[in-house]
Write a protein that holds these residues in place. Structure first.
Motif, PDB file in Angstrom:
ATOM      1  N   GLY A 250      54.254  -6.097 -21.840  1.00  0.00           N
ATOM      2  CA  GLY A 250      53.948  -5.682 -20.475  1.00  0.00           C
ATOM      3  C   GLY A 250      52.635  -6.283 -19.985  1.00  0.00           C
ATOM      4  N   LEU A 251      51.639  -6.310 -20.851  1.00  0.00           N
ATOM      5  CA  LEU A 251      50.348  -6.899 -20.502  1.00  0.00           C
ATOM      6  C   LEU A 251      50.488  -8.376 -20.148  1.00  0.00           C
ATOM      7  CD1 LEU A 251      47.581  -5.542 -22.919  1.00  0.00           C
ATOM      8  CD2 LEU A 251      47.407  -5.820 -20.452  1.00  0.00           C
ATOM      9  N   ILE A 252      51.254  -9.108 -20.954  1.00  0.00           N
ATOM     10  CA  ILE A 252      51.447 -10.533 -20.713  1.00  0.00           C
ATOM     11  C   ILE A 252      52.146 -10.759 -19.368  1.00  0.00           C
ATOM     12  CG2 ILE A 252      52.666 -12.595 -21.522  1.00  0.00           C
ATOM     13  CD1 ILE A 252      52.153 -11.593 -24.388  1.00  0.00           C
ATOM     14  N   CYS A 253      53.153  -9.946 -19.078  1.00  0.00           N
ATOM     15  CA  CYS A 253      53.856 -10.065 -17.791  1.00  0.00           C
ATOM     16  C   CYS A 253      52.902  -9.831 -16.625  1.00  0.00           C
ATOM     17  CB  CYS A 253      55.011  -9.077 -17.722  1.00  0.00           C
ATOM     18  SG  CYS A 253      56.431  -9.511 -18.754  1.00  0.00           S
ATOM     19  N   ASN A 254      52.047  -8.827 -16.736  1.00  0.00           N
ATOM     20  CA  ASN A 254      51.101  -8.542 -15.660  1.00  0.00           C
ATOM     21  C   ASN A 254      50.048  -9.637 -15.524  1.00  0.00           C
ATOM     22  OD1 ASN A 254      52.261  -6.224 -14.719  1.00  0.00           O
ATOM     23  ND2 ASN A 254      50.726  -4.827 -15.524  1.00  0.00           N
ATOM     24  N   LEU A 255      49.609 -10.185 -16.642  1.00  0.00           N
ATOM     25  CA  LEU A 255      48.656 -11.294 -16.588  1.00  0.00           C
ATOM     26  C   LEU A 255      49.286 -12.502 -15.896  1.00  0.00           C
ATOM     27  CD1 LEU A 255      47.063 -10.983 -20.141  1.00  0.00           C
ATOM     28  CD2 LEU A 255      45.837 -10.787 -17.970  1.00  0.00           C
ATOM     29  N   MET A 256      50.538 -12.783 -16.224  1.00  0.00           N
ATOM     30  CA  MET A 256      51.246 -13.883 -15.572  1.00  0.00           C
ATOM     31  C   MET A 256      51.380 -13.627 -14.066  1.00  0.00           C
ATOM     32  SD  MET A 256      54.216 -14.537 -18.429  1.00  0.00           S
ATOM     33  CE  MET A 256      55.170 -15.592 -17.343  1.00  0.00           C
ATOM     34  N   ALA A 257      51.638 -12.368 -13.693  1.00  0.00           N
ATOM     35  CA  ALA A 257      51.793 -12.016 -12.282  1.00  0.00           C
ATOM     36  C   ALA A 257      50.512 -12.293 -11.503  1.00  0.00           C
ATOM     37  CB  ALA A 257      52.180 -10.543 -12.148  1.00  0.00           C
ATOM     38  N   VAL A 258      49.384 -11.867 -12.061  1.00  0.00           N
ATOM     39  CA  VAL A 258      48.110 -12.039 -11.361  1.00  0.00           C
ATOM     40  C   VAL A 258      47.728 -13.516 -11.283  1.00  0.00           C
ATOM     41  CG1 VAL A 258      45.644 -11.546 -11.474  1.00  0.00           C
ATOM     42  CG2 VAL A 258      47.297  -9.726 -11.939  1.00  0.00           C
ATOM     43  N   VAL A 259      47.919 -14.242 -12.390  1.00  0.00           N
ATOM     44  CA  VAL A 259      47.593 -15.671 -12.385  1.00  0.00           C
ATOM     45  C   VAL A 259      48.449 -16.405 -11.356  1.00  0.00           C
ATOM     46  CG1 VAL A 259      47.714 -17.797 -13.741  1.00  0.00           C
ATOM     47  CG2 VAL A 259      46.762 -15.718 -14.760  1.00  0.00           C
TER      48      VAL A 259
ATOM     49  N   GLY B 293      56.200  -5.767 -11.604  1.00  0.00           N
ATOM     50  CA  GLY B 293      57.070  -4.620 -11.866  1.00  0.00           C
ATOM     51  C   GLY B 293      57.531  -4.568 -13.305  1.00  0.00           C
ATOM     52  N   LEU B 294      57.901  -5.725 -13.856  1.00  0.00           N
ATOM     53  CA  LEU B 294      58.351  -5.777 -15.247  1.00  0.00           C
ATOM     54  C   LEU B 294      57.221  -5.403 -16.195  1.00  0.00           C
ATOM     55  CD1 LEU B 294      60.610  -6.470 -17.236  1.00  0.00           C
ATOM     56  CD2 LEU B 294      59.876  -8.856 -17.129  1.00  0.00           C
ATOM     57  N   GLY B 295      56.006  -5.902 -15.892  1.00  0.00           N
ATOM     58  CA  GLY B 295      54.859  -5.555 -16.720  1.00  0.00           C
ATOM     59  C   GLY B 295      54.538  -4.075 -16.659  1.00  0.00           C
ATOM     60  N   TRP B 296      54.641  -3.483 -15.454  1.00  0.00           N
ATOM     61  CA  TRP B 296      54.432  -2.032 -15.312  1.00  0.00           C
ATOM     62  C   TRP B 296      55.404  -1.264 -16.195  1.00  0.00           C
ATOM     63  CZ3 TRP B 296      57.770   1.853 -13.911  1.00  0.00           C
ATOM     64  CH2 TRP B 296      57.197   3.105 -13.661  1.00  0.00           C
ATOM     65  N   ASN B 297      56.660  -1.679 -16.192  1.00  0.00           N
ATOM     66  CA  ASN B 297      57.675  -0.985 -16.978  1.00  0.00           C
ATOM     67  C   ASN B 297      57.326  -1.002 -18.463  1.00  0.00           C
ATOM     68  OD1 ASN B 297      60.378  -0.992 -18.612  1.00  0.00           O
ATOM     69  ND2 ASN B 297      60.899  -0.101 -16.627  1.00  0.00           N
ATOM     70  N   GLY B 298      56.985  -2.182 -18.985  1.00  0.00           N
ATOM     71  CA  GLY B 298      56.656  -2.276 -20.404  1.00  0.00           C
ATOM     72  C   GLY B 298      55.431  -1.469 -20.774  1.00  0.00           C
ATOM     73  N   LEU B 299      54.382  -1.582 -19.960  1.00  0.00           N
ATOM     74  CA  LEU B 299      53.142  -0.856 -20.256  1.00  0.00           C
ATOM     75  C   LEU B 299      53.319   0.651 -20.139  1.00  0.00           C
ATOM     76  CD1 LEU B 299      50.243  -2.890 -18.574  1.00  0.00           C
ATOM     77  CD2 LEU B 299      50.401  -2.227 -20.972  1.00  0.00           C
ATOM     78  N   PHE B 300      53.972   1.098 -19.056  1.00  0.00           N
ATOM     79  CA  PHE B 300      54.084   2.537 -18.821  1.00  0.00           C
ATOM     80  C   PHE B 300      55.045   3.198 -19.810  1.00  0.00           C
ATOM     81  CE2 PHE B 300      55.605   6.245 -16.226  1.00  0.00           C
ATOM     82  CZ  PHE B 300      54.407   6.948 -16.290  1.00  0.00           C
ATOM     83  N   LEU B 301      56.161   2.527 -20.102  1.00  0.00           N
ATOM     84  CA  LEU B 301      57.109   3.100 -21.059  1.00  0.00           C
ATOM     85  C   LEU B 301      56.474   3.182 -22.443  1.00  0.00           C
ATOM     86  CD1 LEU B 301      60.895   2.283 -21.047  1.00  0.00           C
ATOM     87  CD2 LEU B 301      59.720   2.971 -23.113  1.00  0.00           C
ATOM     88  N   ALA B 302      55.761   2.121 -22.839  1.00  0.00           N
ATOM     89  CA  ALA B 302      55.080   2.133 -24.134  1.00  0.00           C
ATOM     90  C   ALA B 302      54.000   3.207 -24.174  1.00  0.00           C
ATOM     91  CB  ALA B 302      54.471   0.759 -24.412  1.00  0.00           C
ATOM     92  N   GLY B 303      53.246   3.332 -23.075  1.00  0.00           N
ATOM     93  CA  GLY B 303      52.208   4.346 -23.023  1.00  0.00           C
ATOM     94  C   GLY B 303      52.780   5.754 -23.134  1.00  0.00           C
ATOM     95  N   THR B 304      53.881   6.002 -22.443  1.00  0.00           N
ATOM     96  CA  THR B 304      54.529   7.319 -22.516  1.00  0.00           C
ATOM     97  C   THR B 304      55.010   7.612 -23.927  1.00  0.00           C
ATOM     98  OG1 THR B 304      55.239   7.211 -20.202  1.00  0.00           O
ATOM     99  CG2 THR B 304      56.432   8.728 -21.642  1.00  0.00           C
ATOM    100  N   GLN B 305      55.619   6.626 -24.568  1.00  0.00           N
ATOM    101  CA  GLN B 305      56.103   6.796 -25.937  1.00  0.00           C
ATOM    102  C   GLN B 305      54.954   7.123 -26.891  1.00  0.00           C
ATOM    103  OE1 GLN B 305      58.804   6.931 -27.628  1.00  0.00           O
ATOM    104  NE2 GLN B 305      58.582   5.958 -29.630  1.00  0.00           N
ATOM    105  N   LEU B 306      53.851   6.415 -26.750  1.00  0.00           N
ATOM    106  CA  LEU B 306      52.695   6.647 -27.618  1.00  0.00           C
ATOM    107  C   LEU B 306      52.106   8.039 -27.427  1.00  0.00           C
ATOM    108  CD1 LEU B 306      51.039   3.141 -27.208  1.00  0.00           C
ATOM    109  CD2 LEU B 306      51.916   4.088 -29.353  1.00  0.00           C
ATOM    110  N   VAL B 307      51.974   8.481 -26.168  1.00  0.00           N
ATOM    111  CA  VAL B 307      51.414   9.807 -25.895  1.00  0.00           C
ATOM    112  C   VAL B 307      52.363  10.902 -26.380  1.00  0.00           C
ATOM    113  CG1 VAL B 307      50.779  11.417 -24.047  1.00  0.00           C
ATOM    114  CG2 VAL B 307      49.982   9.057 -23.976  1.00  0.00           C
ATOM    115  N   ALA B 308      53.666  10.721 -26.133  1.00  0.00           N
ATOM    116  CA  ALA B 308      54.649  11.741 -26.517  1.00  0.00           C
ATOM    117  C   ALA B 308      54.727  11.913 -28.025  1.00  0.00           C
ATOM    118  CB  ALA B 308      56.023  11.372 -25.960  1.00  0.00           C
ATOM    119  N   THR B 309      54.582  10.836 -28.771  1.00  0.00           N
ATOM    120  CA  THR B 309      54.694  10.910 -30.239  1.00  0.00           C
ATOM    121  C   THR B 309      53.355  11.176 -30.915  1.00  0.00           C
ATOM    122  OG1 THR B 309      54.502   8.488 -30.362  1.00  0.00           O
ATOM    123  CG2 THR B 309      56.723   9.425 -30.328  1.00  0.00           C
ATOM    124  N   ALA B 310      52.259  11.031 -30.187  1.00  0.00           N
ATOM    125  CA  ALA B 310      50.949  11.290 -30.785  1.00  0.00           C
ATOM    126  C   ALA B 310      50.764  12.771 -31.072  1.00  0.00           C
ATOM    127  CB  ALA B 310      49.837  10.793 -29.855  1.00  0.00           C
TER     128      ALA B 310
END
Length: 394
Positions: A278-287, A306-323
């Motif tokens: 997700g981070l890479i997608c967002n970096l590509m978007a800004v560049v 949008g694709l980068g948001w999906n990867g980052l937010f879904l991963a973030g939710t998974q990490l918080v939910a399982t922490a």
């Protein structure tokens, strides 16, 4: 796996979750009509996000004390009052009352954000990423229903433009209530006490910290760039409104459509690798956004965003939910959402100012800096501290 509860959450997300996409469409029109100056036209959206941010902790406490269902039904009631406040503001032409209504609708969204965490409680631990992906995927339904319904019902009330849109939104909330009344929480309220409440600073394990960082970066960068895109495209570059709308629509589609696919990838790769994707997608978007201001530049950049948001937010939710799957889950989830939507609110309110002072390129450089900070955090937490560490990093 409780399929019925998952289906109810999907239904509620499509109906009650239509608030945000409908407001994205209507706020500019209504704000421009009611605001005392053009500079305050987007203030309503800022109040919507602020309402979400300040309500995350109260929403979690309600779910903790009375259960998820009571909290979700409270959200329906709040949304109806918010819609009626917006209708009244149009009738009496009061910008203050309109902002109050938007704040109430923002409070509702704090409960809507709990749908993704509620979904994880209805599946085995190994399926949490798929459950979160399913809820986010339902967001495309909300993105389609909200704006279309808002346009279709804008003339419903004679002589009061857009009043019918808010009444229709209240009707959607009541439809959501019909399903939510059948929701059966998997965790009993009496088990959800704050007797063992811990200091918020002690929750900051590597896993939780990365989850919060990913979710906050996803929403802050997305809000900053997306809010500024219509201004840059239509007002500054003179690109047609229809083309601008197409870019925003494809951006929203890219935010939600990949959810199931990304959820499967998370099971194979793990949340940290999906966050990096997700981070890479967002970096590509800004560049790419910094390379030009043609229609194609905007389109590809916003799809990548949008694709980068999906990867980052879904991963973030998974990490918080399982922490924290235990008793402190509500405290951890509330803290996470408070930080995310606090930063999103700041991004939404500052987008116009940044566009006026720094321009499109300057705004994207700010977004680039935020992404690089997140990348440094990812490298530190994943490669140095390790996500399996249970030690506090505070």
């Amino acid at each position: 796996m409780n399929i019925r509860n998952l289906l109810i959450l999907i239904w509620a997300h499509i109906t009650l979750g239509s608030i945000a996409p409908m407001m994205v469409l209507l706020n500019g029109f209504v704000g421009s009509t009611l605001a005392p100056s053009e500079s305050l036209a987007t203030f309503g959206m800022g109040m919507l996000v602020a309402g979400t941010a300040v309500s995350t902790i109260p929403a979690a406490k309600i779910a903790n004390r009375y259960g998820r269902r009571v909290g979700f039904l409270a959200a329906v009631l709040i949304s109806v009052f918010g819609c009626l406040s917006c209708v009244a503001s149009l009738y009496v032409r009061s910008f203050v009352l309109y902002c109050a209504g938007m704040t109430l609708l923002g409070c509702t969204l704090a409960f809507v954000q709990q749908f993704r965490f509620a979904a994880t409680e209805n599946v085995p631990a190994a399926k949490t990423s798929l459950a979160v992906g399913l809820i986010l995927f339902a967001g495309i339904g909300a993105a389609m229903v909200g704006p279309r319904l808002g346009v279709f019902t804008q003339h419903l009330v004679p002589d009061i433009l857009y009043a019918g849109s808010y009444l229709a939104l209240a009707g959607l909330a009541l439809l959501a209530a019909g399903g939510l009344m059948l929701y059966r929480p998997q965790i009993k309220p009496q088990e959800q006490t704050f007797k063992n409440r811990v200091k918020f600073s002690s929750l900051w394990t590597s896993r939780y910290a990365l989850g919060v960082l990913c979710g906050t970066t996803a929403y802050t960068v997305m809000s900053l760039v997306m809010t500024a895109t219509p201004i840059s495209m239509h007002h500054h570059q003179g690109i047609a409104m229809g083309d601008t709308a197409n870019v925003i629509q494809w951006h929203i589609a890219a935010m939600f459509l990949p959810s199931l696919f990304v959820g499967v990838l998370m099971q194979k790769w793990g949340a940290p690798k999906v966050a990096l994707f997700g981070l890479i997608c967002n970096l590509m978007a800004v560049v790419l956004a910094l390379q030009g201001v043609t229609y194609l530049h905007y389109m590809v950049a916003l799809v990548l965003l949008g694709l980068g948001w999906n990867g980052l937010f879904l991963a973030g939710t998974q990490l918080v939910a399982t922490a924290y799957p235990g008793a402190e889950r509500y405290q951890a989830q509330a803290g996470n959402d408070f930080i995310i939507f606090g930063f999103q609110g700041a991004a939404s309110l500052s987008a116009g100012l940044l566009m006026a002072t720094l321009g499109w390129n300057g705004l994207n450089l700010v977004a680039l800096a935020l992404l690089l900070i997140c990348l440094i955090g990812w490298l530190h937490l994943v490669l140095i501290k390790g996500l399996d560490s249970n030690q506090s990093i505070a």
